[in-house]
Design a protein around this motif. Structure first.
Motif, mmCIF file in Angstrom:
data_model
loop_
_atom_site.group_PDB
_atom_site.id
_atom_site.type_symbol
_atom_site.label_atom_id
_atom_site.label_comp_id
_atom_site.label_asym_id
_atom_site.label_seq_id
_atom_site.Cartn_x
_atom_site.Cartn_y
_atom_site.Cartn_z
ATOM 1 N N PHE A 142 0.693 -1.104 -0.149
ATOM 2 C CA PHE A 142 0.026 -0.021 -0.192
ATOM 3 C C PHE A 142 0.887 1.274 -0.037
ATOM 4 C CE2 PHE A 142 -2.126 3.469 2.390
ATOM 5 C CZ PHE A 142 -3.037 3.732 1.683
ATOM 6 N N SER A 143 1.787 1.311 0.777
ATOM 7 C CA SER A 143 2.591 2.561 1.064
ATOM 8 C C SER A 143 3.610 2.731 0.038
ATOM 9 C CB SER A 143 3.449 2.556 2.487
ATOM 10 O OG SER A 143 2.390 2.138 3.322
ATOM 11 N N ARG A 147 2.710 6.334 -2.776
ATOM 12 C CA ARG A 147 3.311 7.231 -2.884
ATOM 13 C C ARG A 147 3.957 7.379 -4.496
ATOM 14 N NH1 ARG A 147 9.250 7.976 -0.790
ATOM 15 N NH2 ARG A 147 10.193 6.135 -1.716
ATOM 16 N N PHE A 151 -0.791 10.193 -3.469
ATOM 17 C CA PHE A 151 -0.495 11.235 -2.647
ATOM 18 C C PHE A 151 0.424 10.319 -1.448
ATOM 19 C CE2 PHE A 151 -4.444 12.991 -4.591
ATOM 20 C CZ PHE A 151 -3.712 14.140 -4.960
ATOM 21 N N PRO A 152 1.354 11.499 -1.035
ATOM 22 C CA PRO A 152 2.077 11.032 0.168
ATOM 23 C C PRO A 152 1.059 10.472 1.435
ATOM 24 C CG PRO A 152 2.693 13.301 -0.762
ATOM 25 C CD PRO A 152 1.426 12.807 -1.357
ATOM 26 N N LEU A 153 1.606 9.731 2.088
ATOM 27 C CA LEU A 153 0.865 9.095 3.070
ATOM 28 C C LEU A 153 0.110 10.106 4.072
ATOM 29 C CD1 LEU A 153 3.235 6.181 4.125
ATOM 30 C CD2 LEU A 153 0.972 5.902 2.849
ATOM 31 N N GLU A 154 0.853 11.079 4.417
ATOM 32 C CA GLU A 154 0.396 11.843 5.524
ATOM 33 C C GLU A 154 -0.394 13.232 5.033
ATOM 34 O OE1 GLU A 154 0.358 11.132 8.451
ATOM 35 O OE2 GLU A 154 2.011 9.547 8.509
ATOM 36 N N HIS A 155 -0.634 12.988 3.362
ATOM 37 C CA HIS A 155 -1.097 14.391 3.009
ATOM 38 C C HIS A 155 -2.679 14.391 3.057
ATOM 39 C CE1 HIS A 155 -3.146 16.266 -0.578
ATOM 40 N NE2 HIS A 155 -2.264 17.392 -0.266
ATOM 41 N N GLY A 156 -3.333 15.170 3.313
ATOM 42 C CA GLY A 156 -4.777 15.166 3.857
ATOM 43 C C GLY A 156 -5.609 15.228 2.406
ATOM 44 N N ASN A 157 -6.280 14.132 2.219
ATOM 45 C CA ASN A 157 -7.194 14.158 0.974
ATOM 46 C C ASN A 157 -8.434 12.910 1.372
ATOM 47 O OD1 ASN A 157 -6.136 11.481 0.199
ATOM 48 N ND2 ASN A 157 -4.485 12.540 -0.146
ATOM 49 N N GLN A 158 -9.250 13.057 0.541
ATOM 50 C CA GLN A 158 -10.447 12.259 0.616
ATOM 51 C C GLN A 158 -10.591 11.171 -0.590
ATOM 52 O OE1 GLN A 158 -13.786 15.028 1.232
ATOM 53 N NE2 GLN A 158 -13.990 14.235 3.233
ATOM 54 N N TYR B 81 -3.110 14.560 10.940
ATOM 55 C CA TYR B 81 -3.885 15.483 10.184
ATOM 56 C C TYR B 81 -4.382 14.898 8.983
ATOM 57 C CZ TYR B 81 -4.763 19.987 7.947
ATOM 58 O OH TYR B 81 -5.429 21.233 7.652
ATOM 59 N N ASP B 82 -3.711 13.636 8.488
ATOM 60 C CA ASP B 82 -4.552 13.175 7.207
ATOM 61 C C ASP B 82 -5.815 12.306 7.690
ATOM 62 O OD1 ASP B 82 -2.648 11.016 8.574
ATOM 63 O OD2 ASP B 82 -3.432 9.759 6.950
ATOM 64 N N ALA B 85 -8.252 15.037 7.849
ATOM 65 C CA ALA B 85 -8.694 15.636 6.891
ATOM 66 C C ALA B 85 -9.433 14.701 5.849
ATOM 67 C CB ALA B 85 -7.355 16.108 5.957
ATOM 68 N N ILE B 93 -8.702 21.062 3.982
ATOM 69 C CA ILE B 93 -7.555 21.345 2.725
ATOM 70 C C ILE B 93 -7.581 22.903 2.448
ATOM 71 C CG2 ILE B 93 -7.387 20.642 0.334
ATOM 72 C CD1 ILE B 93 -8.791 17.835 1.148
ATOM 73 N N ASN B 101 -0.003 21.365 5.528
ATOM 74 C CA ASN B 101 -0.026 20.099 5.082
ATOM 75 C C ASN B 101 0.778 19.640 4.100
ATOM 76 O OD1 ASN B 101 -1.896 17.661 3.822
ATOM 77 N ND2 ASN B 101 -0.871 17.178 5.923
ATOM 78 N N ALA B 105 4.063 16.860 3.962
ATOM 79 C CA ALA B 105 3.651 15.620 3.774
ATOM 80 C C ALA B 105 4.724 14.900 2.650
ATOM 81 C CB ALA B 105 2.173 15.407 3.380
ATOM 82 N N GLU B 109 7.859 12.008 3.142
ATOM 83 C CA GLU B 109 7.436 10.812 2.524
ATOM 84 C C GLU B 109 8.882 10.533 1.678
ATOM 85 O OE1 GLU B 109 4.218 9.512 2.130
ATOM 86 O OE2 GLU B 109 5.049 7.903 1.177
ATOM 87 N N PRO C 28 -6.692 18.023 -4.481
ATOM 88 C CA PRO C 28 -6.599 18.913 -3.570
ATOM 89 C C PRO C 28 -5.441 20.021 -4.012
ATOM 90 C CG PRO C 28 -6.602 16.968 -2.407
ATOM 91 C CD PRO C 28 -6.610 16.569 -3.735
#
Lengths: 337, 149, 118
Positions: A142-143, A147, A151-158, B81-82, B85, B93, B101, B105, B109, C28
């Motif tokens: 997955f990881s 990437r 998106f990067p793992l810690e990036h906030g998205n839906q 944070y992720d 979000a 966002i 972020n 992020a 990585e 985003p």
């Protein structure tokens, strides 16, 4: 004369190779899924004590192959070829695994269809008398996939509801000219099919036409009806892709609903595990087959299986250039009879 | 042939659109509204506090932005944070915290790829476009404004 | 009452972003770019200032606010220094926030590692 070829795209083996050993390793999340008791090993930590996710994926794959060899008491010296791949650029995990194992190696890229691509070519090598023992193995993580492709793992998205979750897992199958085990009797090699889907969050819809095409071609090449098989399994189409395959095959006059399932839907419980449309990745069909299905074949609970791993042949560059997503699907028949 | 293929693809895309599950627009929007609103209220409260210590409004605004940026990046570092979000969507966002972020992020990585070409370069992989387009817009506006002024 | 205006303004801007992401295939990153540029353009046209006066932090903390600071900085600098001000004003006005994001972000990235997701 291609005496072993039947119909348009299918090969019928005269000396069907036997799958003498299979091993699967999956990540912690997959280990919480509905198939958890069937996997040979569930990782507690998907870093595998390595320093990067890529190295972790490589180690997972290496351990899978070593364990598969142990299971049938073979050493790397007994193996003629290793065929396989993963999702990373230049097949990082698989190439480094092949370096460590020092087995003659063909690296293959068929995106998530790589497992049946490897099984197909391994079977051809054995049936043709070019090899006695061949390993087919693939992995995904997955990881690392996230990437590279998203998106990067810690990036906030839906994630939209049609998105899929890359399986952390690997599977290795050892095919042999002798011994006992389920046989690979036929393979049907898929064509690249593209119906113009460009939404990277809806891979199931991009790959489904390829899967439907390969399944329909296989059935008409062999003259078999869908209920000849105990199970017809696609690799990682998810909810959306599954529905499309059923619809499309119905349109071609094949009703496969009773025997059809998708590995991506079997490995996770989408409603509980928040995996949206289902699992995906090279490791998805590899781990489900080498973990769950292989054991069902061994215990003769099922006799005939059509495994159709499905791949989306996109790259990050093709996506950015606005290209649509081509799909491919390769089928392999496993039979205990 | 190509025309026909195009039509088939269009038909297929429409069919896929019809059968694919849709995001829950209403629920997502409510979550975004409430979280986004709260982030702004939180910033506003801090700004008021700073102003009450006798600092002018503009400077206070800048301090608030810096604080929010650092807070968001720390939460990203702790891997929180992720998750927030994922729930809040645009609510986390669109505020400046989302920009912060997107700076940290990708940088985190690519740590294994080194501190120059890994962290250093990837720091701008998502934020770079924002800065490039934002700065360009500002300079264009500045030039046009000079001509009119 | 002021807090309510802040809440509503901030909320509405975020809802626009949410709808953009849900209804179109914008990522985003695309939304952030779009919002910064729109904020700057609206400010240039004199349309964003009233929103800031109404919503205060609700208009400056979301990304269009970043565009607002950029454009406002450029325009104010033109009045003092002419064309040169127009070129450097936007960057100057937002320098503190950007520098903080870059330097603190770099530090955080060197300390923390990404975690596996489940």
């Amino acid at each position: 004369m291609a005496v072993k070829k039947i119909g348009q795209q299918t090969i019928q083996f005269q000396n069907p190779p036997k799958a003498i050993s299979a091993y699967s390793i999956v990540g912690p999340k997959e280990g919480q899924g509905p198939l958890n008791i069937w996997f040979d090993e569930v990782l507690e930590d998907d870093m595998c004590q390595e320093k990067s996710f890529e190295k972790a994926e490589g180690r997972m794959l290496r351990n899978t192959i070593i364990s598969a060899m142990k299971k049938c008491k073979k050493t790397p010296k007994d193996i003629d070829y290793m065929l396989g791949g993963d999702l990373l650029n230049q097949l990082m995990s698989t190439s480094y695994t092949a370096r460590d194992l020092s087995i003659p190696f063909f690296g293959l890229y068929g995106a998530c269809s790589t497992m049946t691509e490897s099984i197909s070519l391994a079977s051809v090598l054995i049936d043709g008398g070019f090899a006695d023992h061949v390993i087919a193995a693939t992995s995904s993580h997955f990881s690392t996939a996230e990437r590279q492709f998203r998106f990067p793992l810690e990036h906030g998205n839906q994630r939209p509801p049609t998105a899929q979750w890359t399986v952390t897992g690997s599977g290795a199958l050892i095919l042999s000219s002798e011994g006992s085990g389920p046989m690979v009797t036929h393979i049907t090699t898929g064509k690249v099919v593209d119906y113009g889907i460009s939404d990277v969050n809806n891979m199931g819809a991009a790959m489904a036409p390829a899967a439907a095409d390969t399944i329909a071609t296989h059935l008409s090449d062999t003259g078999r009806m869908p209920d000849f098989y105990d199970m017809i399994l696609t690799g990682d189409l998810g909810e959306v892709g599954k529905k499309i395959v059923l619809d499309m095959l119905m349109g071609k006059g094949f009703s496969i609903e009773k025997v059809y399932n998708d590995c991506g839907l079997m490995i996770f419980d989408n409603s509980k595990q928040d995996t949206h449309s289902g699992g995906s990745g090279c490791g998805c069909s590899a781990a489900v087959f080498c973990g769950y299905i292989y054991k069902q074949l061994q215990s003769k609970k099922v006799k005939n299986i059509l495994l159709v791993s499905t791949g989306a042949l996109l790259s990050t560059i093709s996506t950015q250039q606005g290209e649509s997503i081509p799909g491919i699907a390769h089928a392999a028949v496993f039979s205990t009879a | 042939m190509n025309m026909k293929k195009n039509q088939l693809n269009k038909k297929y895309n429409k069919y896929v659109k019809d059968i694919s599950p849709k995001p829950n627009y209403l629920a997502n929007s409510i979550k975004a509204f409430v979280t986004g609103g709260l982030v702004c209220v939180f910033g506003f409260a801090i700004q008021k506090l700073i102003i009450s210590r006798g600092i002018d409004k503009e400077t206070a605004g800048t301090i608030v932005i810096i604080l929010l940026v650092c807070l968001s990046q720390l939460l990203t570092g702790f891997g929180v944070y992720d998750k927030l979000a994922k729930y809040a969507g645009a609510g986390l966002i669109v505020p400046i915290t989302g920009f912060a972020n997107s700076v940290v992020a990708p940088a985190m990585e690519y740590k294994r790829e080194g501190i120059v070409l890994g962290v250093g370069a990837k720091l701008f992989s998502l934020a770079g476009p924002v800065l490039v387009c934002g700065y360009s817009a500002a300079v264009v506006i500045g030039i046009i404004y000079t001509l009119i002024y | 009452m002021e807090y309510l205006y802040v809440f509503i303004t901030g909320g509405i801007i975020c809802v626009i972003g949410q709808l953009l992401m849900d209804a179109t295939k914008l990522t985003p990153a695309h939304v952030l770019v779009l919002f910064v540029v729109s904020g700057a353009v609206l400010t240039g046209l004199g349309l964003y200032q009233p929103i800031v006066e109404f919503g205060n932090s609700g208009a400056t903390i979301p990304l269009p606010g970043f565009g607002y600071s950029l454009a406002k900085g450029a325009m104010e600098a033109v009045q003092k220094e002419g064309l040169l001000g127009g070129i450097k004003g936007g960057v100057e006005a937002t320098a503190a926030g950007v520098a903080a994001a870059v330097v603190f972000g770099y530090a955080v990235a060197l300390i923390f590692s990404p975690k596996s997701k489940s």
